[in-house]
Design a protein around this motif. Structure first.
Motif, short mmCIF file in Angstrom:
data_model
loop_
_atom_site.label_atom_id
_atom_site.label_comp_id
_atom_site.label_asym_id
_atom_site.label_seq_id
_atom_site.Cartn_x
_atom_site.Cartn_y
_atom_site.Cartn_z
N MET A 201 4.87 15.33 18.38
CA MET A 201 3.42 15.21 18.30
C MET A 201 3.02 14.62 16.96
N THR A 202 1.97 13.81 16.96
CA THR A 202 1.45 13.19 15.74
C THR A 202 0.20 13.93 15.27
N THR A 203 0.18 14.27 13.99
CA THR A 203 -1.01 14.86 13.36
C THR A 203 -1.63 13.82 12.45
N LEU A 204 -2.90 13.58 12.61
CA LEU A 204 -3.63 12.62 11.79
C LEU A 204 -4.46 13.37 10.76
N PHE A 205 -4.27 13.02 9.49
CA PHE A 205 -5.05 13.59 8.39
C PHE A 205 -6.07 12.54 7.95
N THR A 206 -7.34 12.89 7.97
CA THR A 206 -8.40 11.96 7.61
C THR A 206 -9.15 12.49 6.38
N GLY A 207 -10.03 11.64 5.85
CA GLY A 207 -10.85 12.05 4.72
C GLY A 207 -10.06 12.38 3.48
N ALA A 208 -8.99 11.67 3.26
CA ALA A 208 -8.10 11.97 2.14
C ALA A 208 -8.28 10.98 1.00
N ARG A 209 -8.01 11.45 -0.21
CA ARG A 209 -7.80 10.56 -1.35
C ARG A 209 -6.30 10.59 -1.64
N ILE A 210 -5.61 9.54 -1.28
CA ILE A 210 -4.15 9.53 -1.33
C ILE A 210 -3.69 9.00 -2.69
N HIS A 211 -2.88 9.78 -3.35
CA HIS A 211 -2.37 9.42 -4.67
C HIS A 211 -1.66 8.07 -4.62
N GLY A 212 -2.09 7.16 -5.49
CA GLY A 212 -1.45 5.86 -5.58
C GLY A 212 -1.80 4.90 -4.47
N SER A 213 -2.85 5.18 -3.69
CA SER A 213 -3.19 4.34 -2.54
C SER A 213 -4.70 4.30 -2.37
N SER A 214 -5.21 3.22 -1.77
CA SER A 214 -6.62 3.14 -1.42
C SER A 214 -6.88 3.64 -0.01
N ALA A 215 -5.83 4.00 0.72
CA ALA A 215 -5.97 4.49 2.08
C ALA A 215 -6.68 5.85 2.08
N THR A 216 -7.30 6.16 3.21
CA THR A 216 -8.03 7.42 3.34
C THR A 216 -7.50 8.30 4.47
N ALA A 217 -6.44 7.84 5.14
CA ALA A 217 -5.90 8.62 6.25
C ALA A 217 -4.40 8.36 6.37
N PHE A 218 -3.71 9.32 6.97
CA PHE A 218 -2.29 9.13 7.21
C PHE A 218 -1.88 9.99 8.41
N ALA A 219 -0.78 9.62 9.01
CA ALA A 219 -0.28 10.33 10.18
C ALA A 219 1.12 10.84 9.93
N VAL B 297 -6.80 16.55 11.30
CA VAL B 297 -7.19 17.44 10.21
C VAL B 297 -8.04 16.65 9.24
N ASP B 298 -9.30 17.07 9.07
CA ASP B 298 -10.21 16.43 8.13
C ASP B 298 -10.05 17.09 6.77
N LEU B 299 -9.60 16.34 5.78
CA LEU B 299 -9.35 16.88 4.44
C LEU B 299 -10.58 16.83 3.54
N ASP B 300 -11.67 16.24 4.02
CA ASP B 300 -12.96 16.32 3.34
C ASP B 300 -12.87 15.89 1.88
N GLY B 301 -12.19 14.78 1.64
CA GLY B 301 -12.14 14.21 0.30
C GLY B 301 -11.12 14.81 -0.64
N ALA B 302 -10.28 15.70 -0.16
CA ALA B 302 -9.28 16.32 -1.02
C ALA B 302 -8.20 15.31 -1.41
N LEU B 303 -7.56 15.56 -2.55
CA LEU B 303 -6.48 14.71 -3.04
C LEU B 303 -5.18 15.05 -2.33
N VAL B 304 -4.46 14.03 -1.87
CA VAL B 304 -3.13 14.21 -1.29
C VAL B 304 -2.13 13.53 -2.20
N ALA B 305 -1.13 14.27 -2.64
CA ALA B 305 -0.15 13.74 -3.57
C ALA B 305 1.24 14.23 -3.18
N PRO B 306 2.28 13.54 -3.63
CA PRO B 306 3.63 14.06 -3.38
C PRO B 306 3.75 15.50 -3.87
N ALA B 307 4.42 16.33 -3.11
CA ALA B 307 4.64 17.71 -3.56
C ALA B 307 5.49 17.71 -4.82
#
Length: 478
Positions: free
Chosen positions: A1-19, A40-50
């Motif tokens: 199954m694929t989970t789509l994360f939206t509304g993200a600020r992705i570290h090192g990227s201009s993208a706003t979503a990832f799967a 999953v709507d991340l509502d503007g939260a930062l996503v970064a490598p763990a």
């Protein structure tokens, strides 16, 4: 199954979503072209490598959370009151974290004072650097060989071999259930701080094989990379014979090996446990078997022995083999620019702890009291980075807390001007640097095809930690 994360600020990227599909980052962009199974709507939260914590002692760190935490003690009476309140007949009392250097008495409790409040209970209280400990007479009775070992004191903390004897006795008094609870407590906490991988630095004088083997069987979601600090052994499951294989001790306990005596204790220059010949032999043996070697090394005399050991090993196995092995040095606090250049030539990874400088650096810190003007040269991250030494950040918990963002700030705002590094380099040292230190082929970057191992942040509060697509920590998005 694929989970789509939206509304993200992705570290090192201009993208706003990832799967994420089957534990892998399967898509990064703005408008997902398919139909995901979950969103999953991340509502503007930062996503970064763990983050990777490249130096931990899991059970001891867990015991700090479940046992007696002395890190906030500000005077002798704080320690004694805490022991009086927590000591229970028939049970070992394990505590950690006292640091007498800023106390008004400028000394820890005596054994007589500790015995008075312990009431016959075995008590083990490690200093903040874990290279010495306060112990009750009841614990000494469980380790009588400590009385004739190096580092014995009739009245005060035990260091060196005497400390190792009483620590082993204290470990033996911990029930398996208590140990397992401590390990779980630590790993849950690490995940809550955005850490998806820890490097356990075990050894016979630190945790013991039973503890180490037990830890490596845990499946809490956090990846555990185990290093065993002992020469001439084979340890199933260990990534290398590295970690805390002691060349010397620590500044706080005055056991780090120095060329010149301690400023505040002119009668000692610390303790050195291995010489260049022994270091070289270990490097050669590990290099020839494709195993990572490594050493705990802090003082300038110890660093000099390690560099000499690498030179001797080079004459036997060659520079290329040493570089390929990617051997590790833990702490590496008192290193010169010339030594850094040489270690970089050998492909060494420096596993370092910026919170050491935050806690004890500066003109009025413990380092300055112990070393005088020499303290300004400690933890020269900029020098190591400029030489090309790979930096891997960790906490050495329970010595300092697992707090990656505070660690990054400490590396950037070093208390000695010119010794810090920029935020981009510091972040890399706490993510990709830890991967490199473990010889992991993945760099830790968030790219399509990479493991879905990331953390979600709002105002540096971790909302979610994911490892290989599995959520290992989560709090509600608000």
């Amino acid at each position: 199954m694929t989970t789509l994360f939206t509304g993200a600020r992705i570290h090192g990227s201009s993208a706003t979503a990832f799967a994420v599909t089957d534990g892998v980052l399967s898509w990064i962009g703005a408008d997902y072209p398919g139909t995901p199974g979950d969103v999953v709507d991340l509502d503007g939260a930062l996503v970064a490598p763990a983050f990777v914590d490249a130096h931990v002692h899991a059970t001891a760190a867990g015991l700090l959370r479940t046992g007696l935490d002395l890190t906030a003690a500000t005077r002798v009476s704080d320690v004694l009151d805490a022991v009086r309140d927590r000591a229970e007949p028939g049970a070992l009392l394990w505590g950690h974290g006292w640091d007498e250097t800023a106390w008004p008495e400028n000394r820890p409790p005596t054994r007589e004072e500790l015995d008075t409040v312990a009431g016959g209970v075995p008590v083990y209280l490690s200093r903040i650097d874990v290279h010495s400990a306060l112990v009750s007479s009841a614990l000494v009775d469980l380790a009588p060989s400590a009385r004739t070992a190096a580092g014995w004191s009739d009245t005060g903390p035990l260091a060196r071999d005497a400390h190792h004897h009483v620590r082993r006795a204290a470990r033996a008094s911990i029930a398996p259930g208590q140990r397992r609870a401590a390990q779980h407590a630590f790993l849950r906490h690490a995940a809550s701080m955005g850490v998806a991988c820890v490097h356990e630095c075990g050894g016979p004088d630190i945790s013991g094989r039973e503890d180490f083997d037990d830890l490596l069987t845990l499946d809490t979601g956090v990846e555990i990379v185990g290093y065993w600090g002992e020469r001439g052994v084979r340890v199933p499951g260990a990534r290398g014979l590295a970690g805390d294989l002691f060349v010397d001790g620590a500044f706080g306990s005055r056991t780090a090996a120095l060329h010149e005596p301690y400023t505040d204790a002119p009668d000692t220059s610390g303790a050195r446990y291995l010489d260049a010949e022994q270091i070289a032999a270990h490097l050669v043996a590990c290099t020839e078997t494709g195993t990572q070697a490594g050493f705990h090394v802090i003082g300038d005399a110890a660093v000099a022995e390690v560099v000499d050991g690498f030179r001797r090993a080079e004459k036997i196995v060659g520079e290329r083999a040493l570089v390929t092995a990617r051997h590790r040095l833990e702490h590496l606090e008192m290193v010169t620019a010339e030594q850094a250049d040489e270690l970089a030539r050998f492909g060494v990874v420096a596993s370092v702890q910026p919170l050491f400088d935050a806690a004890w650096g500066g003109q009025d810190g413990m380092y300055a009291r112990r070393l005088g003007a020499r303290a300004a040269a400690l933890n020269p991250f900029a020098t190591l980075a400029a030489a090309g030494v790979t930096l891997a950040f960790g906490s050495d918990t329970p010595v300092t807390p697992v707090d990656p963002w505070a660690t990054i700030r400490a590396a950037v705002h070093h208390r000695t001007p010119g010794s810090g590094i920029d935020e981009t380099a510091a972040f890399a040292a706490h993510t990709s640097g830890g991967r490199a230190a473990a010889r992991d082929p993945w760099t830790g970057e968030l790219t399509v095809g990479a493991p879905a191992t990331f953390a979600v942040w709002r105002d540096q509060t971790c909302l979610r930690t994911v490892r290989n697509g599995q959520t290992i920590h989560e709090v509600p998005l608000t």
